[in-house]
Write a protein that holds these residues in place. Structure first.
Motif, PDB file in Angstrom:
ATOM      1  N   SER A 171       0.786  -1.292  -0.107  1.00 44.91           N
ATOM      2  CA  SER A 171       0.038   0.071  -0.121  1.00 44.91           C
ATOM      3  C   SER A 171       0.896   1.149  -0.003  1.00 44.91           C
ATOM      4  O   SER A 171       0.541   2.216  -0.650  1.00 44.91           O
ATOM      5  CB  SER A 171      -1.025   0.050   1.179  1.00 44.91           C
ATOM      6  OG  SER A 171      -0.309  -0.060   2.538  1.00 44.91           O
ATOM      7  N   TRP A 172       2.103   1.144   0.754  1.00 45.06           N
ATOM      8  CA  TRP A 172       2.819   2.553   0.661  1.00 45.06           C
ATOM      9  C   TRP A 172       3.641   2.553  -0.822  1.00 45.06           C
ATOM     10  O   TRP A 172       3.618   3.712  -1.423  1.00 45.06           O
ATOM     11  CB  TRP A 172       4.010   2.256   1.769  1.00 45.06           C
ATOM     12  CG  TRP A 172       3.459   2.780   3.051  1.00 45.06           C
ATOM     13  CD1 TRP A 172       3.242   1.926   4.123  1.00 45.06           C
ATOM     14  CD2 TRP A 172       3.598   4.240   3.342  1.00 45.06           C
ATOM     15  NE1 TRP A 172       2.594   2.954   5.193  1.00 45.06           N
ATOM     16  CE2 TRP A 172       3.055   4.017   4.878  1.00 45.06           C
ATOM     17  CE3 TRP A 172       3.997   5.202   2.882  1.00 45.06           C
ATOM     18  CZ2 TRP A 172       3.028   5.297   5.616  1.00 45.06           C
ATOM     19  CZ3 TRP A 172       3.895   6.623   3.610  1.00 45.06           C
ATOM     20  CH2 TRP A 172       3.544   6.374   4.701  1.00 45.06           C
ATOM     21  N   THR A 173       3.815   1.440  -1.363  1.00 47.13           N
ATOM     22  CA  THR A 173       4.227   1.639  -2.991  1.00 47.13           C
ATOM     23  C   THR A 173       3.537   2.024  -3.507  1.00 47.13           C
ATOM     24  O   THR A 173       3.594   2.993  -4.550  1.00 47.13           O
ATOM     25  CB  THR A 173       4.754   0.101  -3.272  1.00 47.13           C
ATOM     26  OG1 THR A 173       5.873  -0.293  -2.060  1.00 47.13           O
ATOM     27  CG2 THR A 173       5.635   0.342  -4.780  1.00 47.13           C
ATOM     28  N   GLU A 174       2.040   1.549  -3.411  1.00 53.32           N
ATOM     29  CA  GLU A 174       0.898   2.153  -4.433  1.00 53.32           C
ATOM     30  C   GLU A 174       0.837   3.646  -4.329  1.00 53.32           C
ATOM     31  O   GLU A 174       0.644   4.308  -5.081  1.00 53.32           O
ATOM     32  CB  GLU A 174      -0.385   1.378  -4.158  1.00 53.32           C
ATOM     33  CG  GLU A 174      -0.370  -0.083  -4.582  1.00 53.32           C
ATOM     34  CD  GLU A 174      -1.623  -0.930  -4.298  1.00 53.32           C
ATOM     35  OE1 GLU A 174      -1.989  -1.697  -4.850  1.00 53.32           O
ATOM     36  OE2 GLU A 174      -2.143  -0.577  -3.076  1.00 53.32           O
ATOM     37  N   ALA A 175       1.021   4.243  -3.040  1.00 49.82           N
ATOM     38  CA  ALA A 175       0.877   5.378  -2.819  1.00 49.82           C
ATOM     39  C   ALA A 175       1.847   6.374  -3.458  1.00 49.82           C
ATOM     40  O   ALA A 175       1.716   7.345  -4.041  1.00 49.82           O
ATOM     41  CB  ALA A 175       0.821   5.707  -1.314  1.00 49.82           C
ATOM     42  N   LEU A 176       3.212   5.792  -3.415  1.00 53.04           N
ATOM     43  CA  LEU A 176       4.242   6.386  -3.987  1.00 53.04           C
ATOM     44  C   LEU A 176       4.156   6.309  -5.411  1.00 53.04           C
ATOM     45  O   LEU A 176       4.495   7.435  -6.181  1.00 53.04           O
ATOM     46  CB  LEU A 176       5.622   5.859  -3.711  1.00 53.04           C
ATOM     47  CG  LEU A 176       6.806   6.286  -4.339  1.00 53.04           C
ATOM     48  CD1 LEU A 176       7.106   7.890  -3.762  1.00 53.04           C
ATOM     49  CD2 LEU A 176       8.193   5.425  -3.857  1.00 53.04           C
ATOM     50  N   ASP A 184       0.157  15.345  -6.386  1.00 51.81           N
ATOM     51  CA  ASP A 184      -0.705  15.657  -5.346  1.00 51.81           C
ATOM     52  C   ASP A 184      -2.266  15.567  -5.648  1.00 51.81           C
ATOM     53  O   ASP A 184      -2.661  16.609  -6.210  1.00 51.81           O
ATOM     54  CB  ASP A 184      -0.577  16.658  -4.284  1.00 51.81           C
ATOM     55  CG  ASP A 184      -1.514  16.854  -3.366  1.00 51.81           C
ATOM     56  OD1 ASP A 184      -2.007  15.774  -2.820  1.00 51.81           O
ATOM     57  OD2 ASP A 184      -1.425  17.706  -2.513  1.00 51.81           O
ATOM     58  N   CYS A 185      -2.753  14.521  -5.569  1.00 52.63           N
ATOM     59  CA  CYS A 185      -4.139  14.557  -6.361  1.00 52.63           C
ATOM     60  C   CYS A 185      -5.216  13.632  -5.426  1.00 52.63           C
ATOM     61  O   CYS A 185      -4.844  12.945  -4.342  1.00 52.63           O
ATOM     62  CB  CYS A 185      -4.219  13.873  -7.640  1.00 52.63           C
ATOM     63  SG  CYS A 185      -3.652  11.960  -7.792  1.00 52.63           S
ATOM     64  N   LYS A 186      -6.430  13.384  -5.675  1.00 52.40           N
ATOM     65  CA  LYS A 186      -7.283  12.535  -4.876  1.00 52.40           C
ATOM     66  C   LYS A 186      -6.875  11.031  -4.817  1.00 52.40           C
ATOM     67  O   LYS A 186      -6.998  10.421  -3.818  1.00 52.40           O
ATOM     68  CB  LYS A 186      -8.670  12.667  -5.575  1.00 52.40           C
ATOM     69  CG  LYS A 186      -9.844  11.920  -4.790  1.00 52.40           C
ATOM     70  CD  LYS A 186     -11.219  12.166  -5.402  1.00 52.40           C
ATOM     71  CE  LYS A 186     -12.340  11.289  -4.637  1.00 52.40           C
ATOM     72  NZ  LYS A 186     -13.560  11.509  -5.140  1.00 52.40           N
ATOM     73  N   GLU A 187      -6.398  10.699  -5.967  1.00 53.25           N
ATOM     74  CA  GLU A 187      -6.124   9.221  -5.677  1.00 53.25           C
ATOM     75  C   GLU A 187      -4.754   9.077  -5.028  1.00 53.25           C
ATOM     76  O   GLU A 187      -4.824   8.110  -4.042  1.00 53.25           O
ATOM     77  CB  GLU A 187      -5.795   8.641  -7.146  1.00 53.25           C
ATOM     78  CG  GLU A 187      -5.313   7.142  -7.013  1.00 53.25           C
ATOM     79  CD  GLU A 187      -4.602   6.582  -8.582  1.00 53.25           C
ATOM     80  OE1 GLU A 187      -4.212   5.441  -8.399  1.00 53.25           O
ATOM     81  OE2 GLU A 187      -4.639   7.617  -9.421  1.00 53.25           O
ATOM     82  N   SER A 188      -3.886   9.826  -5.248  1.00 49.54           N
ATOM     83  CA  SER A 188      -2.469   9.490  -4.438  1.00 49.54           C
ATOM     84  C   SER A 188      -2.855   9.967  -2.838  1.00 49.54           C
ATOM     85  O   SER A 188      -2.304   9.131  -1.929  1.00 49.54           O
ATOM     86  CB  SER A 188      -1.213  10.580  -5.009  1.00 49.54           C
ATOM     87  OG  SER A 188      -1.662  11.898  -4.904  1.00 49.54           O
ATOM     88  N   ARG A 189      -3.641  10.968  -2.705  1.00 50.98           N
ATOM     89  CA  ARG A 189      -4.103  11.085  -1.180  1.00 50.98           C
ATOM     90  C   ARG A 189      -4.830   9.931  -0.664  1.00 50.98           C
ATOM     91  O   ARG A 189      -4.516   9.416   0.628  1.00 50.98           O
ATOM     92  CB  ARG A 189      -4.729  12.269  -0.864  1.00 50.98           C
ATOM     93  CG  ARG A 189      -4.042  13.591  -1.055  1.00 50.98           C
ATOM     94  CD  ARG A 189      -4.556  14.753  -0.471  1.00 50.98           C
ATOM     95  NE  ARG A 189      -3.800  15.816  -0.638  1.00 50.98           N
ATOM     96  CZ  ARG A 189      -3.720  16.875   0.193  1.00 50.98           C
ATOM     97  NH1 ARG A 189      -4.372  16.877   1.292  1.00 50.98           N
ATOM     98  NH2 ARG A 189      -2.861  17.934   0.222  1.00 50.98           N
ATOM     99  N   ALA A 190      -5.570   9.456  -1.357  1.00 52.51           N
ATOM    100  CA  ALA A 190      -6.513   8.188  -0.871  1.00 52.51           C
ATOM    101  C   ALA A 190      -5.490   6.863  -0.532  1.00 52.51           C
ATOM    102  O   ALA A 190      -5.592   6.288   0.350  1.00 52.51           O
ATOM    103  CB  ALA A 190      -7.611   7.808  -1.901  1.00 52.51           C
ATOM    104  N   ARG A 191      -4.421   6.781  -1.459  1.00 56.13           N
ATOM    105  CA  ARG A 191      -3.680   5.710  -1.497  1.00 56.13           C
ATOM    106  C   ARG A 191      -2.701   5.894  -0.171  1.00 56.13           C
ATOM    107  O   ARG A 191      -2.576   5.016   0.530  1.00 56.13           O
ATOM    108  CB  ARG A 191      -2.544   5.505  -2.667  1.00 56.13           C
ATOM    109  CG  ARG A 191      -3.306   5.197  -4.037  1.00 56.13           C
ATOM    110  CD  ARG A 191      -3.667   3.662  -4.166  1.00 56.13           C
ATOM    111  NE  ARG A 191      -4.018   3.401  -5.581  1.00 56.13           N
ATOM    112  CZ  ARG A 191      -4.353   2.215  -5.792  1.00 56.13           C
ATOM    113  NH1 ARG A 191      -4.480   1.228  -4.937  1.00 56.13           N
ATOM    114  NH2 ARG A 191      -4.975   2.062  -6.897  1.00 56.13           N
ATOM    115  N   LEU A 192      -2.235   6.992   0.130  1.00 56.55           N
ATOM    116  CA  LEU A 192      -1.486   7.307   1.212  1.00 56.55           C
ATOM    117  C   LEU A 192      -2.342   7.243   2.562  1.00 56.55           C
ATOM    118  O   LEU A 192      -1.723   6.615   3.509  1.00 56.55           O
ATOM    119  CB  LEU A 192      -1.072   8.922   1.215  1.00 56.55           C
ATOM    120  CG  LEU A 192      -0.184   9.270   2.263  1.00 56.55           C
ATOM    121  CD1 LEU A 192       1.131   8.335   2.408  1.00 56.55           C
ATOM    122  CD2 LEU A 192       0.372  10.742   1.998  1.00 56.55           C
ATOM    123  N   THR A 193      -3.560   7.564   2.489  1.00 56.02           N
ATOM    124  CA  THR A 193      -4.421   7.364   3.706  1.00 56.02           C
ATOM    125  C   THR A 193      -4.322   5.785   4.247  1.00 56.02           C
ATOM    126  O   THR A 193      -4.405   5.578   4.972  1.00 56.02           O
ATOM    127  CB  THR A 193      -5.935   7.973   3.442  1.00 56.02           C
ATOM    128  OG1 THR A 193      -5.651   9.503   2.970  1.00 56.02           O
ATOM    129  CG2 THR A 193      -6.803   7.430   4.725  1.00 56.02           C
TER     130      THR A 193
END
Length: 270
Positions: A171-176, A184-193
């Motif tokens: 999940s951390w790699t998916e966020a990166l 910085d977008c909706k998807e990347s923030r959701a992945r980071l959350t």
């Protein structure tokens, strides 16, 4: 006569492997090395003996790399070409393949440590071809390498190959990967959350708020600090080399500090 010789070689390899099992249980490095060397006198095709010797060699030395390479060579020789056709797809499921797989995984990591990214990536991809169930966790090392090599397309394909991976490292790699793709977008923030939910300890290590220990933990527990340490050891270079990634992480997770400070304040005696 040839069959008899083949049976003798098989028996010798089995006896050598038994010594390696003893070596893994030995209490000192000197004893483990001695048993590995003895195993090679019984069977020069004992790949795990080279694995053990490589693990005790000086890190990033030519000796270490040569031991890993030799382990891969003799491991393949011990298996024979037919095994690479018959067992492909379920390789780890056959016990006799595991010394070879351990040697090849170790070689990939040793090459990575020396900055030989291309060859390391090739080894890891082939490990996953042979054994897509990935009992060794090769996909995590491959993902870290692909980030460092800026091979984002290959990283995206790898992430798609394991859509149900629940590890925090994934999940951390998916966020990166999402940040590298779209910032910085909706998807990347959701992945980071989701990544922070899976293991929030990663944040402090990536931001440098906690030092990574010199000695790595012996075990990995999902969601715990030891899992975070292992992730950061492999992926911190990828995060650091992704323009804006660390600042983005700090920005998006900044409310975390406020919550932590409030929690500490409430816990203080009045």
């Amino acid at each position: 006569m040839a069959r008899k010789s083949e049976e003798d070689a098989h028996d010798a390899l089995a006896r050598a492997q038994d010594l390696i099992y003893d070596a893994w249980e030995a209490g000192t490095a000197r004893r483990r090395i001695a048993l590995a060397e003895e195993a090679l006198t019984i069977s020069p095709l004992c790949a795990d003996a080279y694995v053990l010797l490589a693990e005790h060699a000086k890190p990033s030395s030519d000796e270490e790399l040569n031991l890993w390479r030799r382990g891969v060579e003799v491991g393949r020789q011990a298996l024979g070409d037919a095994a690479f056709e018959e067992y492909v797809g379920e390789f780890w499921g056959f016990l006799e393949t595991r010394p070879y797989m351990r040697a090849r995984f170790g070689l990939a990591r040793a090459l990575w440590a020396r900055g030989v990214q291309g060859e390391a990536i090739d080894h890891l991809r082939d490990i996953l071809r042979l054994n897509p169930n990935d009992n060794q966790g090769a996909r995590y090392v491959l993902a870290a390498l692909l980030v460092e090599a800026q091979r984002d397309h290959d990283l995206a394909l790898l992430l798609k190959d394991y859509p149900d991976d629940g590890a925090a490292a994934w999940s951390w790699t998916e966020a990166l990967a999402a940040f590298r793709r779209a910032g910085d977008c909706k998807e990347s923030r959701a992945r980071l959350t989701q990544a922070v939910t899976d293991n929030g300890h990663v944040v402090a290590y990536l931001l440098g708020e906690r030092p990574v220990p010199k000695s790595l933990p012996s075990y990995i527990s999902p969601g715990d600090e030891d899992e975070a340490i292992y992730y950061v050891v492999d992926f911190r270079a990828g995060w650091a080399n992704t323009p804006g990634a660390i600042d983005w992480l700090r920005l998006v997770t900044s409310p975390r500090k406020t919550v932590e400070r409030q929690a500490r304040s409430r816990s203080r005696p009045q």
